[in-house]
Design an enzyme around this catalytic site. Structure first.
Site, PDB file in Angstrom:
ATOM      1  N   HIS A  12       0.839  -1.210   0.000  1.00 17.47           N
ATOM      2  CA  HIS A  12       0.000   0.000   0.000  1.00 17.47           C
ATOM      3  C   HIS A  12       0.870   1.255   0.000  1.00 17.47           C
ATOM      4  CE1 HIS A  12      -3.507   2.535   1.187  1.00 17.47           C
ATOM      5  NE2 HIS A  12      -2.549   3.244   1.773  1.00 17.47           N
ATOM      6  N   GLU A  13       1.793   1.339   0.955  1.00 18.93           N
ATOM      7  CA  GLU A  13       2.615   2.543   1.049  1.00 18.93           C
ATOM      8  C   GLU A  13       3.503   2.710  -0.187  1.00 18.93           C
ATOM      9  OE1 GLU A  13       2.029   4.849   3.076  1.00 18.93           O
ATOM     10  OE2 GLU A  13       0.614   3.678   4.259  1.00 18.93           O
ATOM     11  N   HIS A  44       3.295   6.742  -6.911  1.00 22.78           N
ATOM     12  CA  HIS A  44       2.595   7.949  -7.342  1.00 22.78           C
ATOM     13  C   HIS A  44       3.571   9.126  -7.378  1.00 22.78           C
ATOM     14  CE1 HIS A  44      -1.664   9.996  -7.054  1.00 22.78           C
ATOM     15  NE2 HIS A  44      -1.081  10.176  -8.217  1.00 22.78           N
ATOM     16  N   HIS A  75       1.758   4.647  -2.816  1.00 28.18           N
ATOM     17  CA  HIS A  75       1.963   6.094  -2.682  1.00 28.18           C
ATOM     18  C   HIS A  75       3.330   6.495  -3.244  1.00 28.18           C
ATOM     19  CE1 HIS A  75      -1.591   7.025  -0.361  1.00 28.18           C
ATOM     20  NE2 HIS A  75      -1.260   6.230   0.648  1.00 28.18           N
TER      21      HIS A  75
END
Length: 694
Positions: free
Chosen positions: A476-477, A483, A480
């Site tokens: 999940h991290e 991104h 980011h």
């Protein structure tokens, strides 16, 4: 505040000469931050004043782009400072943050309430509207967003209202710092000390060794310290057999901030009240409407509609799961009632019976280094062609931090990724991503991003073995991080994750799917001692059980999201004034929302809800489920196009990740998907199909 030029020996005085502009942590000391921030504030004020008083007619170059270029000293000192204050704080850092926060709020107010600047922006906008000026799409969007920011900041209010707004912003910012500091201190103070090893029955040897290390670190040799993470549920609750110890751990976790030395209630009540007053001042009914109006949700009512639609089905699923757990609980404790401290342990017992697999059996196959290299990085290589090389010559802000250079498919350097995975007393709870350098072609900068987790650190030389939740959190991290790393925009304010709060979680949640991709799991799930891959039937069982416990997970999440909304839908005079009213308010809000199910407490209770009282998620914790609508729909798109394939990854990169905040985010989604999002994939994933007819 000092207006003296910054000493040239200060590491922030000039841009870092290290690769990608990585801050030079070999030189940075605590005493460097405040002078750099103060000099940065003064420099930025002077630069903005020059823009506002420019005698030339307003243009994109002398106004919009000039604002984007301004404040570089302030930016590089603040990103390094706030990264350290969250990941490796000290009392000295805390003191600086509390002093700087209101100054920074006042500084931003001075910019956004400057009528001269706003007039220049409106003049450019009028030229574009009249057809006298043709703007590139990203510039047009930047102009729109900048004008919106000024308006939402109060530039059109009268002088008296603006003065009050400045006071509110300064005090809110100060109180956020106070709340965050007390949450961290309370979390450290609430750690549970165990002095009898028999009470740790069920706890894995490596986790027990980490607890012994933590205890020794605080001067308790021969004992074990169960350190807390930020959410209500603690990982150890899934394995500890001793019900009394589980209860002790849960109560320590769930009572943080509710009185005592680290009471957070006065700060949270003041924050809620001041935000409510600010929203009214700006013309909104309440803070929740103020937040939603600038997000993809559009209104607090739209947020309420989706949360209220999902809650009944989620709670019904949680009650069904509880009915499965209670008979197993009563085998050990006849006549007992299922309590919050029982849920994780008996859910694990039921799962192991049903699927012949438990968390303890998985952990030896989930070693951090292997998960990172052959899981997280491997998926990014297959999807985007990225490769990673550890840079042991580059130093992070703490000895635990590891620095990786990221290379694009053509071999060119893309940026740096810093991994900071272990917990420590000086690090705030939870998991998050930071930018140390924003990608921008205007400034010629490439990204430097950080991922933080809070995994217990094993003794020196021992492997770090993960829970499955920690594996998915790493993915999940890193979503980011991708991104930020794959951003390809012109303007720094549009870089990577600079998107609406209820859109920012979307790419990170999409990246979680690769932790469940069979080929990826088989690559990283390898026994840390024998080197044997996880048995195929275990992998199959793990994947089959993906929906296990969704009733619990969705209910605890929705309870927190609804609690966030409850606090921020209040008018100023509706916010309680007595700290003793916090718990009754919370209980009434959960009951009213239909999520008051005692065995499933909110993921965060108000007193340690750092996301919404200290970080940037106030009235925005709904973002995770809102973004998951987009995420689940996009997972379908990946499936329709062949899954973990380079061509599919390149499309997702080009149409969404690379564009950052340079376009309307929902336009980027529609460009990818060819239509508006559908909620049905989310309902199926979460086992909420009963909500489809709600």
């Amino acid at each position: 505040m000092s207006h003296e030029p910054l000493d040239p020996s200060n590491p922030f005085a000039a841009p870092s000469t290290l690769p990608y502009g990585l801050p030079d942590y070999t030189r940075i000391r605590t005493e460097h931050y405040l002078p750099a921030i103060e000099a940065g504030l003064a420099e930025h004020r002077a630069q903005v004043e020059a823009i506002a008083t420019d005698a030339a007619a307003p243009t994109v170059e002398n106004t919009l782009e000039a604002l984007e270029r301004s404040g570089r000293l302030l930016s590089r000192s603040l990103v390094a400072f706030f990264n350290q204050s969250s990941a490796d704080s000290t009392p000295e850092i805390d003191a600086i943050e509390e002093a700087v926060a209101p100054r920074l709020a006042a500084h931003l107010d001075a910019i956004h309430l400057d009528g001269r600047l706003f007039a220049r922006l409106e003049a450019i906008d009028a030229q574009a509207a009249a057809g006298e000026l043709v703007l590139e799409a990203d510039t047009a969007w930047l102009l729109h967003r900048t004008i919106t920011t000024f308006v939402r900041a109060g530039v059109r209010l009268d002088e008296t209202a603006q003065d009050r707004l400045r006071e509110l912003n300064a005090e809110i910012t100060r109180l956020q710092t106070v709340f965050g500091r007390e949450v961290l201190a309370g979390q450290n103070a609430a750690a549970v000390l165990v002095t009898e090893e028999a009470e740790l029955d069920g706890m894995a040897p490596d986790a027990r060794a980490a607890a012994a290390r933590a205890a020794a670190g605080r001067g308790h040799e021969g004992a074990w310290l169960l350190e807390l993470i930020l959410p209500t549920g603690q990982p150890q609750l899934a394995t500890l057999r001793d019900r009394a110890v589980r209860e002790r751990l849960f109560r320590a976790s769930s009572s943080r901030g509710l009185g005592g030395e680290h009471d957070t209630r006065p700060a949270l009540l003041a924050i809620a009240r001041l935000r409510a007053e600010r929203a009214r001042l700006l013309g909104y009914e309440h803070h929740a409407d103020f937040v939603a109006a600038d997000a993809t949700a559009g209104s607090a009512q739209a947020v309420a509609d989706i949360l209220e639609r999902l809650a009944p089905a989620a709670v019904a699923n949680a009650r069904a799961e509880a009915a499965e757990l209670e008979p197993v609980l009563r085998e050990d404790h006849p006549g007992a009632t299922l309590e919050p401290w029982d849920w994780a342990y008996y859910a694990e017992q039921v799962r192991s019976r049903r699927r012949a697999l438990d968390e303890g059996a998985l952990r030896p196959y989930l070693e951090l280094e292997r998960v990172l290299a052959d899981g997280v990085f491997r998926a990014a290589t297959e999807l985007y062609g990225l490769t990673f090389a550890e840079r042991r010559d580059l130093v992070g802000y703490h000895p635990d931090v590891r620095v990786y250079e990221v290379f694009d498919a053509d071999g060119s350097g893309l940026g740096l990724f810093l991994a900071d995975y272990w917990t420590r007393d000086a690090k705030r709870g939870g998991a998050w991503m930071n930018n140390l350098v924003d990608q921008s072609t205007l400034l010629g900068e490439q990204p430097v991003v950080v991922n933080n987790l809070n995994i217990p650190k094993p003794p020196d030389g021992e492997p770090t073995l993960l829970t499955w939740d920690e594996v998915t959190t790493m993915f999940h991290e890193f979503g980011h991080a991708l991104h930020g790393l794959l951003s390809a925009v012109r303007y720094p304010s549009q870089s990577g994750t600079e998107v609406p709060r209820d859109f920012v979680e979307y790419p990170s949640q999409v990246n979680e799917i690769w932790s469940w991709e069979p080929s990826v799991v088989r690559a990283f799930a390898v026994h840390h001692v024998t080197g044997e891959p996880m048995p195929t039937e275990w992998v199959d069982t793990l994947l089959e059980g993906r929906q296990d416990g969704e009733g619990f997970k969705t209910t605890e999440y929705l309870a927190a999201a609804l609690l966030d909304q409850a606090w921020y839908r209040l008018a100023p005079d509706e916010v309680p004034t007595d700290p003793e009213q916090v718990e009754p308010f919370e209980a009434a809000a959960l009951e009213r929302a239909g999520v008051a199910f005692a065995p499933v407490p909110p993921r965060y209770r108000s007193a340690y809800f750092n996301h919404v009282f200290s970080s940037g998620y106030s009235a925005g914790y709904y973002s995770y489920i809102w973004s998951e609508v987009l995420d689940a729909d996009t997972v379908e798109w990946f499936g329709e196009n062949g899954g973990l394939r380079r061509e599919v990854g390149d499309t997702f990169r080009a149409k969404l990740l690379a564009r950052g905040g340079s376009v309307d985010p929902m336009a980027a989604f529609r460009d990818l998907r060819g239509r508006d999002p559908r909620i049905e994939p989310l309902l199926v994933r979460r086992g909420l199909t009963a909500a489809a007819t709600a």
